[in-house]
Design a protein around this motif. Structure first.
Motif, PDB file in Angstrom:
ATOM      1  N   TRP A 249     -51.440  13.449 -47.801  1.00 36.69           N
ATOM      2  CA  TRP A 249     -52.278  12.623 -46.933  1.00 36.69           C
ATOM      3  C   TRP A 249     -52.196  11.161 -47.321  1.00 36.69           C
ATOM      4  O   TRP A 249     -52.176  10.284 -46.456  1.00 36.69           O
ATOM      5  CB  TRP A 249     -53.730  13.079 -46.969  1.00 36.69           C
ATOM      6  CG  TRP A 249     -54.001  14.289 -46.137  1.00 36.69           C
ATOM      7  CD1 TRP A 249     -54.441  15.492 -46.579  1.00 36.69           C
ATOM      8  CD2 TRP A 249     -53.842  14.426 -44.720  1.00 36.69           C
ATOM      9  NE1 TRP A 249     -54.560  16.367 -45.530  1.00 36.69           N
ATOM     10  CE2 TRP A 249     -54.204  15.742 -44.379  1.00 36.69           C
ATOM     11  CE3 TRP A 249     -53.423  13.564 -43.714  1.00 36.69           C
ATOM     12  CZ2 TRP A 249     -54.170  16.202 -43.076  1.00 36.69           C
ATOM     13  CZ3 TRP A 249     -53.380  14.038 -42.412  1.00 36.69           C
ATOM     14  CH2 TRP A 249     -53.757  15.331 -42.110  1.00 36.69           C
TER      15      TRP A 249
ATOM     16  N   ARG B 272     -51.216   8.142 -44.871  1.00 39.98           N
ATOM     17  CA  ARG B 272     -52.142   7.036 -44.608  1.00 39.98           C
ATOM     18  C   ARG B 272     -51.501   5.679 -44.852  1.00 39.98           C
ATOM     19  O   ARG B 272     -51.984   4.674 -44.353  1.00 39.98           O
ATOM     20  CB  ARG B 272     -53.408   7.197 -45.427  1.00 39.98           C
ATOM     21  CG  ARG B 272     -54.243   8.372 -44.914  1.00 39.98           C
ATOM     22  CD  ARG B 272     -55.553   8.474 -45.569  1.00 39.98           C
ATOM     23  NE  ARG B 272     -56.381   7.337 -45.163  1.00 39.98           N
ATOM     24  CZ  ARG B 272     -57.529   7.045 -45.716  1.00 39.98           C
ATOM     25  NH1 ARG B 272     -57.989   7.771 -46.696  1.00 39.98           N
ATOM     26  NH2 ARG B 272     -58.229   6.019 -45.310  1.00 39.98           N
TER      27      ARG B 272
ATOM     28  N   LEU C 212     -57.624  15.606 -49.717  1.00 39.90           N
ATOM     29  CA  LEU C 212     -57.253  17.004 -49.556  1.00 39.90           C
ATOM     30  C   LEU C 212     -58.192  17.907 -50.331  1.00 39.90           C
ATOM     31  O   LEU C 212     -58.613  17.580 -51.430  1.00 39.90           O
ATOM     32  CB  LEU C 212     -55.834  17.237 -50.066  1.00 39.90           C
ATOM     33  CG  LEU C 212     -54.730  16.583 -49.269  1.00 39.90           C
ATOM     34  CD1 LEU C 212     -53.406  16.813 -49.959  1.00 39.90           C
ATOM     35  CD2 LEU C 212     -54.699  17.127 -47.876  1.00 39.90           C
TER      36      LEU C 212
ATOM     37  N   SER D  44     -56.717  23.912 -49.546  1.00 37.01           N
ATOM     38  CA  SER D  44     -56.098  23.703 -48.240  1.00 37.01           C
ATOM     39  C   SER D  44     -54.640  24.118 -48.187  1.00 37.01           C
ATOM     40  O   SER D  44     -54.076  24.255 -47.110  1.00 37.01           O
ATOM     41  CB  SER D  44     -56.200  22.226 -47.845  1.00 37.01           C
ATOM     42  OG  SER D  44     -55.395  21.430 -48.711  1.00 37.01           O
TER      43      SER D  44
ATOM     44  N   GLU E 255     -52.197  22.290 -49.031  1.00 39.30           N
ATOM     45  CA  GLU E 255     -51.386  21.103 -48.824  1.00 39.30           C
ATOM     46  C   GLU E 255     -50.863  20.580 -50.148  1.00 39.30           C
ATOM     47  O   GLU E 255     -51.441  20.815 -51.199  1.00 39.30           O
ATOM     48  CB  GLU E 255     -52.209  20.005 -48.147  1.00 39.30           C
ATOM     49  CG  GLU E 255     -52.651  20.365 -46.755  1.00 39.30           C
ATOM     50  CD  GLU E 255     -51.499  20.405 -45.770  1.00 39.30           C
ATOM     51  OE1 GLU E 255     -50.510  19.688 -45.974  1.00 39.30           O
ATOM     52  OE2 GLU E 255     -51.605  21.169 -44.812  1.00 39.30           O
TER      53      GLU E 255
ATOM     54  N   TYR F 146     -53.341  18.849 -34.992  1.00 40.02           N
ATOM     55  CA  TYR F 146     -52.690  19.900 -35.777  1.00 40.02           C
ATOM     56  C   TYR F 146     -53.582  21.134 -35.854  1.00 40.02           C
ATOM     57  O   TYR F 146     -53.140  22.255 -35.622  1.00 40.02           O
ATOM     58  CB  TYR F 146     -52.367  19.389 -37.176  1.00 40.02           C
ATOM     59  CG  TYR F 146     -51.772  20.442 -38.057  1.00 40.02           C
ATOM     60  CD1 TYR F 146     -50.417  20.711 -38.034  1.00 40.02           C
ATOM     61  CD2 TYR F 146     -52.581  21.198 -38.906  1.00 40.02           C
ATOM     62  CE1 TYR F 146     -49.863  21.701 -38.825  1.00 40.02           C
ATOM     63  CE2 TYR F 146     -52.033  22.198 -39.700  1.00 40.02           C
ATOM     64  CZ  TYR F 146     -50.688  22.430 -39.659  1.00 40.02           C
ATOM     65  OH  TYR F 146     -50.148  23.418 -40.444  1.00 40.02           O
ATOM     66  N   ARG F 147     -54.847  20.912 -36.154  1.00 38.82           N
ATOM     67  CA  ARG F 147     -55.776  22.042 -36.295  1.00 38.82           C
ATOM     68  C   ARG F 147     -55.991  22.748 -34.958  1.00 38.82           C
ATOM     69  O   ARG F 147     -56.045  23.978 -34.889  1.00 38.82           O
ATOM     70  CB  ARG F 147     -57.097  21.550 -36.873  1.00 38.82           C
ATOM     71  CG  ARG F 147     -58.019  22.663 -37.250  1.00 38.82           C
ATOM     72  CD  ARG F 147     -59.109  22.184 -38.161  1.00 38.82           C
ATOM     73  NE  ARG F 147     -59.837  23.324 -38.645  1.00 38.82           N
ATOM     74  CZ  ARG F 147     -60.128  23.533 -39.900  1.00 38.82           C
ATOM     75  NH1 ARG F 147     -59.750  22.669 -40.802  1.00 38.82           N
ATOM     76  NH2 ARG F 147     -60.801  24.579 -40.265  1.00 38.82           N
TER      77      ARG F 147
ATOM     78  N   VAL G 225     -54.782   9.040 -38.381  1.00 33.40           N
ATOM     79  CA  VAL G 225     -54.662  10.210 -39.252  1.00 33.40           C
ATOM     80  C   VAL G 225     -55.648  11.288 -38.808  1.00 33.40           C
ATOM     81  O   VAL G 225     -55.306  12.469 -38.752  1.00 33.40           O
ATOM     82  CB  VAL G 225     -54.889   9.838 -40.731  1.00 33.40           C
ATOM     83  CG1 VAL G 225     -54.965  11.071 -41.609  1.00 33.40           C
ATOM     84  CG2 VAL G 225     -53.790   8.907 -41.219  1.00 33.40           C
ATOM     85  N   LEU G 226     -56.861  10.877 -38.459  1.00 32.84           N
ATOM     86  CA  LEU G 226     -57.868  11.838 -38.015  1.00 32.84           C
ATOM     87  C   LEU G 226     -57.463  12.509 -36.702  1.00 32.84           C
ATOM     88  O   LEU G 226     -57.635  13.721 -36.539  1.00 32.84           O
ATOM     89  CB  LEU G 226     -59.230  11.159 -37.872  1.00 32.84           C
ATOM     90  CG  LEU G 226     -59.845  10.669 -39.174  1.00 32.84           C
ATOM     91  CD1 LEU G 226     -61.119   9.882 -38.893  1.00 32.84           C
ATOM     92  CD2 LEU G 226     -60.106  11.818 -40.113  1.00 32.84           C
TER      93      LEU G 226
ATOM     94  N   LEU H 110     -54.353  12.893 -35.624  1.00 31.62           N
ATOM     95  CA  LEU H 110     -53.220  13.758 -35.954  1.00 31.62           C
ATOM     96  C   LEU H 110     -53.695  15.067 -36.583  1.00 31.62           C
ATOM     97  O   LEU H 110     -53.253  16.155 -36.200  1.00 31.62           O
ATOM     98  CB  LEU H 110     -52.273  13.036 -36.905  1.00 31.62           C
ATOM     99  CG  LEU H 110     -51.042  13.797 -37.362  1.00 31.62           C
ATOM    100  CD1 LEU H 110     -50.143  14.110 -36.172  1.00 31.62           C
ATOM    101  CD2 LEU H 110     -50.282  12.990 -38.399  1.00 31.62           C
ATOM    102  N   ALA H 111     -54.625  14.978 -37.517  1.00 33.81           N
ATOM    103  CA  ALA H 111     -55.150  16.180 -38.163  1.00 33.81           C
ATOM    104  C   ALA H 111     -55.909  17.055 -37.161  1.00 33.81           C
ATOM    105  O   ALA H 111     -55.801  18.284 -37.196  1.00 33.81           O
ATOM    106  CB  ALA H 111     -56.075  15.791 -39.318  1.00 33.81           C
TER     107      ALA H 111
END
Length: 61
Positions: free
Chosen positions: A13, A17, A2, A6, A8, A32-33, A25-26, A28-29
């Motif tokens: 994270w 993970r 992180l 950010s 967060e 989200y973005r 995870v990548l 999902l991120a």
């Protein structure tokens, strides 16, 4: 990892993970973005029931 700017929570994270592989995870991120950019670009109003994020001008922040 992180970034400190950010907004967060530390460790969020790392907890995620533990449940997902790095590619998941990548993805999902990335989703989200992408959704955040579309929602902001379309000027979609936040739901009335949703908590406001710290630093915003909405009540409850």
């Amino acid at each position: 990892m992180l970034r400190s700017d950010s907004g967060e929570l530390p460790g969020s994270w790392s907890g995620l993970r533990e449940q997902l592989d790095e590619p998941e995870v990548l993805v999902l991120a990335g989703w989200y973005r992408t959704i955040a950019y579309v929602a902001n670009g379309a000027r979609i109003e936040p739901e009335a029931w949703a908590l406001a994020l710290p630093g915003t001008d909405r009540p409850g922040a």
